[in-house]
Design an enzyme around this catalytic site. Structure first.
Site, PDB file in Angstrom:
ATOM      1  CB  SER A   1     -14.077 -19.410 -42.239  1.00 13.10           C
ATOM      2  OG  SER A   1     -13.621 -18.123 -41.911  1.00 13.10           O
TER       3      SER A   1
ATOM      4  CD  GLU B   1     -10.254 -15.073 -39.527  1.00 17.70           C
ATOM      5  OE1 GLU B   1      -9.263 -15.475 -38.911  1.00 17.70           O
ATOM      6  OE2 GLU B   1     -10.433 -13.878 -39.805  1.00 17.70           O
TER       7      GLU B   1
ATOM      8  CE1 TYR C   1     -14.348 -20.538 -36.698  1.00 19.20           C
ATOM      9  CE2 TYR C   1     -13.068 -19.058 -38.088  1.00 19.20           C
ATOM     10  CZ  TYR C   1     -14.243 -19.742 -37.825  1.00 19.20           C
ATOM     11  OH  TYR C   1     -15.304 -19.635 -38.694  1.00 19.20           O
TER      12      TYR C   1
HETATM   13  P1  NAP Z   1     -22.688 -18.585 -34.710  1.00 23.70           P
HETATM   14  O1  NAP Z   1     -23.749 -17.536 -34.704  1.00 23.70           O
HETATM   15  O2  NAP Z   1     -21.600 -18.525 -33.713  1.00 23.70           O
HETATM   16  O3  NAP Z   1     -23.444 -20.002 -34.584  1.00 23.70           O
HETATM   17  C1  NAP Z   1     -22.736 -21.180 -34.327  1.00 23.70           C
HETATM   18  C2  NAP Z   1     -23.713 -22.308 -34.101  1.00 23.70           C
HETATM   19  O4  NAP Z   1     -22.983 -23.495 -33.739  1.00 23.70           O
HETATM   20  C3  NAP Z   1     -24.707 -22.065 -32.945  1.00 23.70           C
HETATM   21  O5  NAP Z   1     -25.942 -22.659 -33.278  1.00 23.70           O
HETATM   22  C4  NAP Z   1     -24.054 -22.819 -31.791  1.00 23.70           C
HETATM   23  O6  NAP Z   1     -24.953 -23.209 -30.784  1.00 23.70           O
HETATM   24  C5  NAP Z   1     -23.543 -24.037 -32.541  1.00 23.70           C
HETATM   25  N1  NAP Z   1     -22.537 -24.797 -31.810  1.00 23.70           N
HETATM   26  C6  NAP Z   1     -21.449 -24.320 -31.165  1.00 23.70           C
HETATM   27  N2  NAP Z   1     -20.774 -25.333 -30.604  1.00 23.70           N
HETATM   28  C7  NAP Z   1     -21.460 -26.473 -30.884  1.00 23.70           C
HETATM   29  C8  NAP Z   1     -21.287 -27.835 -30.548  1.00 23.70           C
HETATM   30  N3  NAP Z   1     -20.280 -28.242 -29.762  1.00 23.70           N
HETATM   31  N4  NAP Z   1     -22.178 -28.738 -31.015  1.00 23.70           N
HETATM   32  C9  NAP Z   1     -23.242 -28.329 -31.768  1.00 23.70           C
HETATM   33  N5  NAP Z   1     -23.474 -27.037 -32.082  1.00 23.70           N
HETATM   34  C10 NAP Z   1     -22.590 -26.129 -31.648  1.00 23.70           C
HETATM   35  O7  NAP Z   1     -21.994 -18.656 -36.146  1.00 23.70           O
HETATM   36  P2  NAP Z   1     -22.539 -18.136 -37.573  1.00 23.70           P
HETATM   37  O8  NAP Z   1     -22.047 -16.747 -37.763  1.00 23.70           O
HETATM   38  O9  NAP Z   1     -23.964 -18.462 -37.699  1.00 23.70           O
HETATM   39  O10 NAP Z   1     -21.665 -19.045 -38.549  1.00 23.70           O
HETATM   40  C11 NAP Z   1     -22.136 -20.321 -38.982  1.00 23.70           C
HETATM   41  C12 NAP Z   1     -20.948 -21.170 -39.433  1.00 23.70           C
HETATM   42  O11 NAP Z   1     -20.269 -20.496 -40.509  1.00 23.70           O
HETATM   43  C13 NAP Z   1     -19.891 -21.404 -38.376  1.00 23.70           C
HETATM   44  O12 NAP Z   1     -19.317 -22.672 -38.613  1.00 23.70           O
HETATM   45  C14 NAP Z   1     -18.847 -20.315 -38.641  1.00 23.70           C
HETATM   46  O13 NAP Z   1     -17.590 -20.727 -38.157  1.00 23.70           O
HETATM   47  C15 NAP Z   1     -18.900 -20.252 -40.145  1.00 23.70           C
HETATM   48  N6  NAP Z   1     -18.578 -18.978 -40.767  1.00 23.70           N
HETATM   49  C16 NAP Z   1     -19.192 -17.825 -40.365  1.00 23.70           C
HETATM   50  C17 NAP Z   1     -18.919 -16.631 -41.014  1.00 23.70           C
HETATM   51  C18 NAP Z   1     -19.585 -15.333 -40.617  1.00 23.70           C
HETATM   52  O14 NAP Z   1     -19.089 -14.283 -41.028  1.00 23.70           O
HETATM   53  N7  NAP Z   1     -20.698 -15.366 -39.899  1.00 23.70           N
HETATM   54  C19 NAP Z   1     -18.021 -16.621 -42.089  1.00 23.70           C
HETATM   55  C20 NAP Z   1     -17.428 -17.819 -42.484  1.00 23.70           C
HETATM   56  C21 NAP Z   1     -17.722 -18.994 -41.818  1.00 23.70           C
HETATM   57  P3  NAP Z   1     -25.343 -22.191 -29.569  1.00 23.70           P
HETATM   58  O15 NAP Z   1     -26.375 -21.263 -30.144  1.00 23.70           O
HETATM   59  O16 NAP Z   1     -25.861 -23.094 -28.532  1.00 23.70           O
HETATM   60  O17 NAP Z   1     -24.089 -21.460 -29.191  1.00 23.70           O
HETATM   61  O1  G4F Z   2     -15.941  -9.420 -36.062  1.00 24.29           O
HETATM   62  P1  G4F Z   2     -14.736 -10.240 -35.868  1.00 24.29           P
HETATM   63  O2  G4F Z   2     -14.551 -10.882 -34.533  1.00 24.29           O
HETATM   64  O3  G4F Z   2     -14.714 -11.289 -37.060  1.00 24.29           O
HETATM   65  P2  G4F Z   2     -13.543 -12.204 -37.679  1.00 24.29           P
HETATM   66  O4  G4F Z   2     -12.412 -12.365 -36.740  1.00 24.29           O
HETATM   67  O5  G4F Z   2     -13.236 -11.648 -39.019  1.00 24.29           O
HETATM   68  O6  G4F Z   2     -14.277 -13.618 -37.797  1.00 24.29           O
HETATM   69  C1  G4F Z   2     -15.603 -13.716 -38.304  1.00 24.29           C
HETATM   70  O7  G4F Z   2     -15.546 -13.869 -39.706  1.00 24.29           O
HETATM   71  C2  G4F Z   2     -14.904 -15.078 -40.151  1.00 24.29           C
HETATM   72  C3  G4F Z   2     -14.917 -15.056 -41.682  1.00 24.29           C
HETATM   73  O8  G4F Z   2     -13.814 -14.336 -42.151  1.00 24.29           O
HETATM   74  C4  G4F Z   2     -15.656 -16.263 -39.597  1.00 24.29           C
HETATM   75  F1  G4F Z   2     -15.084 -17.410 -40.044  1.00 24.29           F
HETATM   76  C5  G4F Z   2     -15.640 -16.222 -38.080  1.00 24.29           C
HETATM   77  O9  G4F Z   2     -16.418 -17.308 -37.575  1.00 24.29           O
HETATM   78  C6  G4F Z   2     -16.279 -14.903 -37.624  1.00 24.29           C
HETATM   79  O10 G4F Z   2     -17.643 -14.925 -37.981  1.00 24.29           O
HETATM   80  O11 G4F Z   2     -13.430  -9.327 -36.139  1.00 24.29           O
HETATM   81  C7  G4F Z   2     -13.271  -8.608 -37.353  1.00 24.29           C
HETATM   82  C8  G4F Z   2     -12.062  -7.680 -37.212  1.00 24.29           C
HETATM   83  C9  G4F Z   2     -10.807  -8.388 -36.703  1.00 24.29           C
HETATM   84  O12 G4F Z   2      -9.702  -7.969 -37.457  1.00 24.29           O
HETATM   85  C10 G4F Z   2     -10.663  -7.916 -35.260  1.00 24.29           C
HETATM   86  O13 G4F Z   2      -9.316  -7.851 -34.785  1.00 24.29           O
HETATM   87  O14 G4F Z   2     -12.378  -6.692 -36.231  1.00 24.29           O
HETATM   88  C11 G4F Z   2     -11.261  -6.511 -35.379  1.00 24.29           C
HETATM   89  N1  G4F Z   2     -11.720  -5.968 -34.106  1.00 24.29           N
HETATM   90  C12 G4F Z   2     -11.347  -4.738 -33.607  1.00 24.29           C
HETATM   91  N2  G4F Z   2     -11.895  -4.561 -32.406  1.00 24.29           N
HETATM   92  C13 G4F Z   2     -12.524  -6.562 -33.201  1.00 24.29           C
HETATM   93  C14 G4F Z   2     -12.637  -5.676 -32.124  1.00 24.29           C
HETATM   94  N3  G4F Z   2     -13.157  -7.752 -33.224  1.00 24.29           N
HETATM   95  C15 G4F Z   2     -13.947  -8.075 -32.147  1.00 24.29           C
HETATM   96  N4  G4F Z   2     -14.626  -9.256 -32.158  1.00 24.29           N
HETATM   97  N5  G4F Z   2     -14.064  -7.235 -31.063  1.00 24.29           N
HETATM   98  C16 G4F Z   2     -13.439  -6.032 -31.007  1.00 24.29           C
HETATM   99  O15 G4F Z   2     -13.542  -5.298 -30.020  1.00 24.29           O
END
Ligand code: NAP
Ligand code: G4F
Length: 344
Positions: free
Chosen positions: A134, A136, A157
């Site tokens: 990520s 992050e 995280y």
């Molecule tokens: P997500 O929607 O939160 O999906 C996470 C998945 O992991 C879900 O299928 C969840 O199952 C499963 N999971 C959670 N805990 C688990 C456990 N203990 N054992 C097995 N499975 C488990 O996340 P996403 O947005 O699709 O992201 C996919 C991956 O990319 C994650 O690793 C995230 O950290 C990473 N990532 C995401 C972003 C982004 O912007 N979306 C960016 C960078 C990296 P349930 O459905 O049962 O909860």
């Molecule tokens: O949507 P967010 O919660 O995403 P964040 O923290 O960037 O993390 C996501 O992206 C990562 C990749 O860079 C992934 F690795 C991670 O698993 C996840 O998918 O927050 C985005 C921004 C933050 O700066 C947060 O402080 O939005 C700001 N924010 C402002 N108000 C909020 C809120 N975030 C959330 N979730 N809820 C709010 O009410």
């Protein structure tokens, strides 16, 4: 026919990746956590009855906390490719559940890598592994961030993802395993979890427009993110595993917008002014914030030929339009006397 195993198949990315791989002719297997209510909503449209002759999507109960189970799944599935997308993926929640987050995101990755390593030894296979890293992990490092930027994690995280990244890199060097770390910047979609800021906003826009919600409470509006479309990003995951050598890649659009800019576009799409509805609730502030993420995707573009197709404006519109539709359906149910349920 290639076989892929996806940990985290029920999540946003897992569902798009399953669709993408199935479309390419893969047999897709997924690991699903046992839950007290159904957690397969994002992949129900792909599911096939296991009693059918040769289902192309097969689900297995498992958890990243359970190494023996992971090993058994690998032996049963015998995959060519493993995608580790499973995680407690919410940054703010990781401050509230830090040990759990570390156990799944960091140690869970290690368990999966160990399982693949043993499976490779026993079966003389060479399974290719994608590890979901990520942006992050860059945290407080100055933008634009590339593969050469040092990590500076700002949450449990992010620190756990850094550990997972280094486990993966070490297993590649120590055991010659084919493992790629994708360092993906934020990617969103109409399937995004409703507590991430983009989807929280677009859900609220739909509900406010249809008279189901009056206010939207948010935290820091100044944070900047490099937001892309999840459907584009899962293609990069697959491309990494088709390359002739394993490597690490930043995947991003190269453009960044603030949360406030997202608000302007999303409310503007339905002709509303965000300032009339948004209030700040410090509950959503993070103990340490990541202020500015903007990726440099040069390597993934030049080496793998990947590029994003969906622009920021198209992404916001796609999410708002779907959530308007969802809210209209909720409105219809509410008018018919059914109670509605609001997530915050
Ligand atoms: P997500 O929607 O939160 O999906 C996470 C998945 O992991 C879900 O299928 C969840 O199952 C499963 N999971 C959670 N805990 C688990 C456990 N203990 N054992 C097995 N499975 C488990 O996340 P996403 O947005 O699709 O992201 C996919 C991956 O990319 C994650 O690793 C995230 O950290 C990473 N990532 C995401 C972003 C982004 O912007 N979306 C960016 C960078 C990296 P349930 O459905 O049962 O909860
Ligand atoms: O949507 P967010 O919660 O995403 P964040 O923290 O960037 O993390 C996501 O992206 C990562 C990749 O860079 C992934 F690795 C991670 O698993 C996840 O998918 O927050 C985005 C921004 C933050 O700066 C947060 O402080 O939005 C700001 N924010 C402002 N108000 C909020 C809120 N975030 C959330 N979730 N809820 C709010 O009410």
């Amino acid at each position: 026919m290639k076989r892929a195993l996806i940990a985290g198949i029920t999540g946003q990315d897992g569902s798009y990746l399953a669709e993408f791989l199935a479309g390419k002719g893969y047999e897709v297997h997924g690991i699903v956590r046992r839950a007290s209510s159904f957690n397969t909503g994002r992949i129900d449209h792909l599911y096939q009855d296991p009693h059918e002759n040769k289902p192309r999507l097969v689900l297995h109960y498992g958890d990243l906390s359970d190494g023996t189970g992971l090993r058994r799944i690998l032996e049963n599935v015998r995959p060519d490719e493993v995608y580790n997308l499973a995680a407690q993926s919410h940054v703010k929640v990781s401050f509230e559940a830090p040990e759990y987050t570390a156990d799944i995101v960091a140690s869970g990755t290690l368990r999966l890598l160990e399982a693949v390593r043993d499976y490779n030894d026993i079966s003389k296979a060479s399974v290719r592994v994608y590890q979901a890293g990520s942006s992050e992990m860059f945290g407080a490092a100055s933008p634009p961030q590339s593969e050469a930027t040092p990590f500076y994690p700002r949450s449990p995280y992010a620190a756990s993802k850094v550990a997972a990244h280094w486990y993966a890199l070490n297993y590649r060097e120590a055991y010659g395993m084919f493992i790629c770390n994708g360092i993906l910047f934020n990617h969103e979609s109409p399937r995004r979890g409703e507590t991430f800021v983009t989807r929280k906003i677009t859900r609220a826009v739909g509900r406010i427009k249809h008279g189901l919600q009056e206010k939207l409470f948010l935290g820091n509006l100044d944070a900047k993110r490099d937001w892309g479309f999840a459907g584009d990003y899962v293609e990069a995951m697959c491309m990494m595993l088709q390359h002739d050598k394993p490597d690490d890649y930043v995947v991003a659009t190269g453009e960044a917008y603030s949360v406030q800019e997202f608000l302007v576009k999303a409310f503007g799409r339905v002709g509303l002014n965000w300032q009339d509805y948004v209030e700040i609730d410090p509950r959503y502030f993070r103990p340490t914030e990541v202020d500015f993420l903007q990726g440099d995707p040069t390597k993934v573009m030049t080496t793998l030929g990947w590029k994003p197709r969906v622009s920021f404006d198209e992404l916001v519109n796609m999410m708002v339009d779907q959530d308007l539709d969802l809210a209209l359906r909720e409105r219809t149910l509410t008018d018919a006397g059914f109670r509605r349920h609001i997530h915050s």
